[in-house]
Structures are given as structure tokens and as C-alpha cells.
Write an enzyme that holds these catalytic residues in place. Structure first.
Site, PDB file in Angstrom:
ATOM      1  N   ARG A  39       0.839  -1.203   0.000  1.00 58.11           N
ATOM      2  CA  ARG A  39       0.000   0.000   0.000  1.00 58.11           C
ATOM      3  C   ARG A  39       0.879   1.259   0.000  1.00 58.11           C
ATOM      4  NH1 ARG A  39      -4.962  -1.917   0.147  1.00 58.11           N
ATOM      5  NH2 ARG A  39      -5.319  -3.838   1.320  1.00 58.11           N
ATOM      6  N   ASP A  40       0.433   2.236  -0.815  1.00 62.70           N
ATOM      7  CA  ASP A  40       1.158   3.502  -0.903  1.00 62.70           C
ATOM      8  C   ASP A  40       1.095   4.217   0.448  1.00 62.70           C
ATOM      9  OD1 ASP A  40       1.992   5.491  -3.521  1.00 62.70           O
ATOM     10  OD2 ASP A  40       1.601   6.462  -1.587  1.00 62.70           O
ATOM     11  N   ILE A  41       2.208   4.812   0.846  1.00 67.17           N
ATOM     12  CA  ILE A  41       2.289   5.490   2.136  1.00 67.17           C
ATOM     13  C   ILE A  41       1.415   6.748   2.156  1.00 67.17           C
ATOM     14  CG2 ILE A  41       4.252   7.053   1.635  1.00 67.17           C
ATOM     15  CD1 ILE A  41       5.474   6.103   4.312  1.00 67.17           C
ATOM     16  N   HIS A  98       7.687   1.307 -10.779  1.00 71.78           N
ATOM     17  CA  HIS A  98       6.505   0.954  -9.981  1.00 71.78           C
ATOM     18  C   HIS A  98       5.252   1.355 -10.721  1.00 71.78           C
ATOM     19  CE1 HIS A  98       7.853   4.981  -8.762  1.00 71.78           C
ATOM     20  NE2 HIS A  98       6.570   5.269  -8.539  1.00 71.78           N
ATOM     21  N   ASN A 135       4.449   6.392 -13.530  1.00 71.59           N
ATOM     22  CA  ASN A 135       5.034   7.692 -13.833  1.00 71.59           C
ATOM     23  C   ASN A 135       6.481   7.495 -14.246  1.00 71.59           C
ATOM     24  OD1 ASN A 135       2.693   9.170 -13.085  1.00 71.59           O
ATOM     25  ND2 ASN A 135       3.243   8.928 -10.924  1.00 71.59           N
ATOM     26  N   VAL A 194      10.274   8.128  -7.077  1.00 70.37           N
ATOM     27  CA  VAL A 194      11.090   7.012  -6.590  1.00 70.37           C
ATOM     28  C   VAL A 194      11.666   6.300  -7.818  1.00 70.37           C
ATOM     29  CG1 VAL A 194      11.133   4.843  -5.301  1.00 70.37           C
ATOM     30  CG2 VAL A 194       9.682   6.718  -4.514  1.00 70.37           C
ATOM     31  N   HIS A 205       1.144   2.196 -10.062  1.00 69.95           N
ATOM     32  CA  HIS A 205       0.125   2.530  -9.068  1.00 69.95           C
ATOM     33  C   HIS A 205      -1.182   1.854  -9.489  1.00 69.95           C
ATOM     34  CE1 HIS A 205       2.280   6.217  -7.426  1.00 69.95           C
ATOM     35  NE2 HIS A 205       2.904   6.066  -8.575  1.00 69.95           N
TER      36      HIS A 205
HETATM   37  P1  DGP Z   1       5.793   8.242  -7.994  1.00 63.85           P
HETATM   38  O1  DGP Z   1       5.468   9.673  -7.721  1.00 63.85           O
HETATM   39  O2  DGP Z   1       5.034   7.708  -9.220  1.00 63.85           O
HETATM   40  O3  DGP Z   1       7.276   8.000  -8.088  1.00 63.85           O
HETATM   41  O4  DGP Z   1       5.211   7.418  -6.784  1.00 63.85           O
HETATM   42  C1  DGP Z   1       5.948   7.084  -5.658  1.00 63.85           C
HETATM   43  C2  DGP Z   1       4.959   6.685  -4.593  1.00 63.85           C
HETATM   44  O5  DGP Z   1       5.670   5.977  -3.603  1.00 63.85           O
HETATM   45  C3  DGP Z   1       4.262   7.831  -3.893  1.00 63.85           C
HETATM   46  O6  DGP Z   1       2.851   7.741  -4.148  1.00 63.85           O
HETATM   47  C4  DGP Z   1       4.544   7.629  -2.425  1.00 63.85           C
HETATM   48  C5  DGP Z   1       5.073   6.226  -2.349  1.00 63.85           C
HETATM   49  N1  DGP Z   1       6.125   5.988  -1.375  1.00 63.85           N
HETATM   50  C6  DGP Z   1       7.300   6.663  -1.266  1.00 63.85           C
HETATM   51  N2  DGP Z   1       8.044   6.161  -0.268  1.00 63.85           N
HETATM   52  C7  DGP Z   1       7.313   5.136   0.260  1.00 63.85           C
HETATM   53  C8  DGP Z   1       7.556   4.220   1.338  1.00 63.85           C
HETATM   54  O7  DGP Z   1       8.589   4.233   2.006  1.00 63.85           O
HETATM   55  N3  DGP Z   1       6.568   3.332   1.599  1.00 63.85           N
HETATM   56  C9  DGP Z   1       5.421   3.283   0.871  1.00 63.85           C
HETATM   57  N4  DGP Z   1       4.517   2.344   1.218  1.00 63.85           N
HETATM   58  N5  DGP Z   1       5.166   4.112  -0.157  1.00 63.85           N
HETATM   59  C10 DGP Z   1       6.103   5.040  -0.448  1.00 63.85           C
END
Ligand code: DGP
Length: 114
Positions: free
Chosen positions: A29-31, A100, A87, A96, A102
């Protein structure tokens, strides 16, 4: 400790709420969720961007997409609909540097995306 945060999640060094994992793919799950369901799917292999994918990654990425559809079923968003987006680069807002996708669902979304 992995230098890449998502490699750290995949290795279990960084805590995350994982919803699926196997030899090739991890989903968690996204943070900072942008929808009621917001799951990130990554290949275990560190690839910094879609631009760096190579032919040997085809199987893992194809598998990842199928896993996303299975998670959509589990999350009960398969019928109502969902978005699977990646993205790439600064204009898309990639933050990041590990490929990945979403998986977003649970609410209606606009198009085109902002
Ligand atoms: P993007 O902007 O497409 O690179 O999405 C990166 C996503 O990663 C963003 O929605 C927040 C998520 N994210 C960043 N760091 C962490 C983390 O440490 N844990 C989790 N679960 N999600 C993270």
C-alpha cells in the site's frame, strides 16, 4: 540496507503493508494514498525507470500486470474500475527511481490526469 527505498521494501528492510509478493513482484500500500485503494506494484529487480527496462524484464512486467488485476479483484474494485499507471521522469512526477505501477481505485477519476 538497500540504497533504494523500494528495494528496501522488497527485502523487508523497510516496513510496508504488503498485499502480495512472489519471486518477481512485490505489491504494497502507498504510504500517501490518493484513492481508497492505492497499491504500488514493483518488480523485485531494481530498474530505475520504465526507460531502462530491457527484454529480459518482459516476463516480470507482464506478470506484474496480471498480479495487479488479481489485487483489483481482492480489493473489490475490478467491477467498478481502476487505473494502473506508471510515472516516468520529471514531467510525470516520478519520485522514486525504481519502476513501480500505481493501482488506484475505489472512487471515480478524471481524465486526462493532472
Ligand atoms: P511516484 O510519484 O510515481 O514516483 O510514486 C511514488 C509513490 O511511492 C508515492 O505515491 C509515495 C510512495 N512511497 C514513497 N516512499 C514510500 C515508502 O517508504 N513506503 C510506501 N509504502 N510508499 C512510499
Amino acid at each position: 540496507m538497500a540504497e533504494c527505498i523500494f528495494c528496501g521494501v522488497a527485502a523487508g528492510e523497510v516496513s510496508a503493508e504488503k498485499v502480495y509478493e512472489d519471486d518477481a513482484v512485490v505489491a504494497f500500500r502507498d504510504i500517501n494514498p490518493g484513492a481508497p485503494t492505492h497499491v504500488l506494484l514493483i518488480p523485485r529487480k531494481h530498474v530505475p525507470s520504465l526507460n531502462k527496462l530491457v527484454a529480459e524484464d518482459d516476463e516480470a512486467v507482464g506478470h506484474l500486470v496480471r498480479v495487479a488485476t488479481q489485487i483489483a479483484e481482492q480489493e473489490h474494485i475490478a467491477e467498478s474500475g481502476y487505473r494502473l499507471v506508471a510515472n516516468c521522469g520529471s514531467h510525470a512526477g516520478q519520485s522514486v527511481d525504481h519502476v513501480h505501477f500505481h493501482l488506484l481505485g475505489g472512487r471515480a477519476m478524471g481524465w486526462p490526469p493532472g
